[in-house]
Design a protein around this motif. Structure first.
Motif, short mmCIF file in Angstrom:
data_model
loop_
_atom_site.label_atom_id
_atom_site.label_comp_id
_atom_site.label_asym_id
_atom_site.label_seq_id
_atom_site.Cartn_x
_atom_site.Cartn_y
_atom_site.Cartn_z
N SER A 152 -34.00 -38.82 -45.37
CA SER A 152 -34.19 -37.54 -46.06
C SER A 152 -34.73 -37.87 -47.44
CB SER A 152 -32.86 -36.79 -46.15
OG SER A 152 -32.99 -35.64 -46.99
N VAL A 153 -35.94 -37.41 -47.73
CA VAL A 153 -36.67 -37.90 -48.90
C VAL A 153 -36.96 -36.76 -49.89
CG1 VAL A 153 -38.72 -39.15 -49.67
CG2 VAL A 153 -37.69 -39.69 -47.46
N ASN A 154 -36.27 -36.79 -51.00
CA ASN A 154 -36.49 -35.81 -52.07
C ASN A 154 -36.52 -34.39 -51.51
OD1 ASN A 154 -36.76 -37.64 -54.37
ND2 ASN A 154 -38.61 -38.35 -53.35
N LEU A 155 -35.59 -34.11 -50.62
CA LEU A 155 -35.55 -32.84 -49.90
C LEU A 155 -34.30 -32.02 -50.21
CD1 LEU A 155 -36.52 -30.90 -47.62
CD2 LEU A 155 -35.30 -32.39 -46.01
N PHE A 188 -26.35 -32.72 -45.60
CA PHE A 188 -25.71 -34.04 -45.72
C PHE A 188 -24.85 -34.35 -44.49
CE2 PHE A 188 -25.84 -33.58 -50.61
CZ PHE A 188 -27.14 -34.06 -50.64
N ASP A 189 -24.13 -33.35 -44.00
CA ASP A 189 -23.31 -33.55 -42.81
C ASP A 189 -24.18 -33.92 -41.61
OD1 ASP A 189 -21.03 -32.99 -44.23
OD2 ASP A 189 -20.79 -30.95 -43.46
N TRP A 190 -25.30 -33.21 -41.48
CA TRP A 190 -26.23 -33.50 -40.38
C TRP A 190 -26.78 -34.92 -40.49
CZ3 TRP A 190 -31.40 -34.81 -40.68
CH2 TRP A 190 -32.10 -34.85 -39.46
N LEU A 191 -27.22 -35.29 -41.70
CA LEU A 191 -27.82 -36.61 -41.87
C LEU A 191 -26.83 -37.71 -41.53
CD1 LEU A 191 -30.26 -38.27 -42.87
CD2 LEU A 191 -29.29 -38.12 -45.18
N ALA A 192 -25.57 -37.53 -41.94
CA ALA A 192 -24.57 -38.57 -41.73
C ALA A 192 -24.17 -38.72 -40.26
CB ALA A 192 -23.33 -38.28 -42.57
N THR A 193 -24.51 -37.72 -39.44
CA THR A 193 -24.14 -37.81 -38.02
C THR A 193 -25.32 -38.19 -37.13
OG1 THR A 193 -24.50 -35.42 -37.77
CG2 THR A 193 -22.26 -36.15 -38.24
N ARG A 194 -26.44 -38.58 -37.73
CA ARG A 194 -27.59 -39.02 -36.93
C ARG A 194 -27.28 -40.39 -36.32
NH1 ARG A 194 -29.00 -35.48 -34.90
NH2 ARG A 194 -27.06 -34.73 -35.79
N PRO A 195 -27.81 -40.65 -35.13
CA PRO A 195 -27.70 -42.00 -34.58
C PRO A 195 -28.56 -42.96 -35.41
CG PRO A 195 -29.17 -40.66 -33.24
CD PRO A 195 -28.55 -39.73 -34.24
N GLY A 196 -28.21 -44.20 -35.40
CA GLY A 196 -28.99 -45.20 -36.12
C GLY A 196 -28.70 -45.19 -37.61
N LYS A 197 -29.54 -45.86 -38.36
CA LYS A 197 -29.39 -45.98 -39.81
C LYS A 197 -29.89 -44.71 -40.49
CE LYS A 197 -28.45 -49.43 -41.50
NZ LYS A 197 -27.17 -50.04 -41.87
N THR A 198 -29.18 -44.26 -41.54
CA THR A 198 -29.59 -43.07 -42.28
C THR A 198 -29.76 -43.42 -43.75
OG1 THR A 198 -27.27 -42.40 -42.58
CG2 THR A 198 -28.48 -41.45 -40.71
N CYS A 199 -30.78 -42.84 -44.35
CA CYS A 199 -31.16 -43.13 -45.73
C CYS A 199 -31.35 -41.81 -46.46
CB CYS A 199 -32.44 -43.95 -45.73
SG CYS A 199 -33.34 -44.04 -47.27
N LEU A 200 -30.90 -41.74 -47.71
CA LEU A 200 -31.05 -40.51 -48.50
C LEU A 200 -31.60 -40.84 -49.87
CD1 LEU A 200 -30.45 -37.45 -49.10
CD2 LEU A 200 -28.21 -38.21 -49.94
N VAL A 201 -32.61 -40.07 -50.27
CA VAL A 201 -33.10 -40.06 -51.65
C VAL A 201 -33.13 -38.60 -52.08
CG1 VAL A 201 -34.99 -40.62 -53.22
CG2 VAL A 201 -34.58 -42.06 -51.21
N CYS A 202 -32.50 -38.30 -53.23
CA CYS A 202 -32.53 -36.90 -53.69
C CYS A 202 -32.22 -36.80 -55.17
CB CYS A 202 -31.57 -36.02 -52.88
SG CYS A 202 -29.83 -36.31 -53.21
N ASP A 203 -32.66 -35.68 -55.76
CA ASP A 203 -32.29 -35.35 -57.13
C ASP A 203 -30.82 -34.94 -57.16
OD1 ASP A 203 -35.04 -35.51 -57.53
OD2 ASP A 203 -35.31 -33.33 -57.52
N THR A 204 -30.15 -35.26 -58.27
CA THR A 204 -28.81 -34.73 -58.50
C THR A 204 -28.77 -33.83 -59.73
OG1 THR A 204 -28.15 -36.67 -59.79
CG2 THR A 204 -27.68 -36.70 -57.41
N ALA A 205 -29.73 -34.01 -60.63
CA ALA A 205 -29.74 -33.19 -61.85
C ALA A 205 -31.17 -33.03 -62.34
CB ALA A 205 -28.88 -33.84 -62.94
#
Length: 269
Positions: A152-155, A188-205
């Motif tokens: 999930s990339v800057n989404l 975030f819940d969806w991403l964490a339940t994907r099969p395989g490796k999961t990667c996240l990049v996102c803004d927080t502020a």
């Protein structure tokens, strides 16, 4: 401005993209990138590096899926295509640069999809046909696919924004805010339940800054709090005088090499 209008005229998005304003947003991003290319480069490189580092740790090599691919400025598409048998890029709108890139890589496929899965439900609620989903369900993004790697990339920080306009003001503010937060949480819940490796990049502020001094700061994730990240950096998205001669606008960005390992998602699917 004329260049942006012409670009939009020749690259209008699908009905989904227009309803979310994603085709217009893609044109604005492209124009700002052209003006602020040097300031954006460290962010783009940090994002691509994190994606590739996470992808190398994937156990399988069959399928990689990237959400929020946009114009692929921050997605190392060619490198992923060299690592996986198939790469699927998911976004509500794939602008011309992404289509050109995918056309040159036979194992890259573009899929237009609503990553939140909530556009129709929100339109029904806005027209009084049904209540807003409560709680917000996890989306079903290409449910038939079982990727070895998902990014999930800057989404995440962008997911709720289109719904600011879709929801009418007659919906109580507290309900709207809970809905926006639920959209981010569900992603975030969806991403964490994907099969395989999961990667996240996102803004927080999102910040306005004068040098090292932060003038003001806005939460980018609707109140959802993330665990400590693997990497952090600043995206100088609008250095002065892009938005104002008085300040720079910057985003605080976090990256996770193995998001499922740190996010306490409810039950695996």
């Amino acid at each position: 401005m004329l260049r942006e209008l012409f670009t939009l005229w020749r690259d209008r998005g699908s009905r989904l993209a227009r309803s979310l304003g994603q085709d217009r947003e893609a044109v604005s991003i492209d124009a700002r990138y052209r003006r602020c290319r040097a300031a954006w480069q460290p962010h783009l490189e940090a994002t691509r590096d994190l994606i590739l580092d996470a992808a190398r740790a994937a156990a399988g090599r069959e399928l990689a899926m990237v959400l929020g691919s946009g114009a692929c400025l921050d997605v190392p598409v060619a490198e992923l295509a060299g690592q996986f048998r198939q790469v699927v890029l998911v976004d509500a709108h794939h602008p011309r640069p992404a289509r050109t890139l995918a056309a040159a890589l036979p194992n890259v496929r573009l899929v237009a999809a609503d990553a939140s899965g909530l556009v129709q439900a929100t339109l029904d609620a806005a027209r009084g046909r049904a209540p807003l989903p409560d709680p917000v369900p996890r989306p079903e993004v290409l449910p038939g696919l079982r990727p070895d790697f998902t990014a999930s990339v800057n989404l995440a920080s962008q997911l709720a924004i289109p719904f600011y306009k879709l929801l009418p003001r007659r919906v109580p503010e507290s309900r709207r805010q809970a809905f926006y937060r639920g959209i981010v949480q569900a992603h975030f819940d969806w991403l964490a339940t994907r099969p395989g490796k999961t990667c996240l990049v996102c803004d927080t502020a999102w910040e306005r800054a004068d040098g090292e001094t932060v003038l003001d700061c806005r939460d980018a994730l609707e109140g959802v709090v993330l665990p400590p990240p693997d990497r952090t950096w600043i995206w100088r998205i609008a250095p002065r005088p892009e938005e104002s001669p008085a300040y720079d606008r910057q985003n605080r960005v976090v990256g996770y090499l193995d998001f499922a390992a740190v996010w306490p998602a409810p039950g695996l699917e």
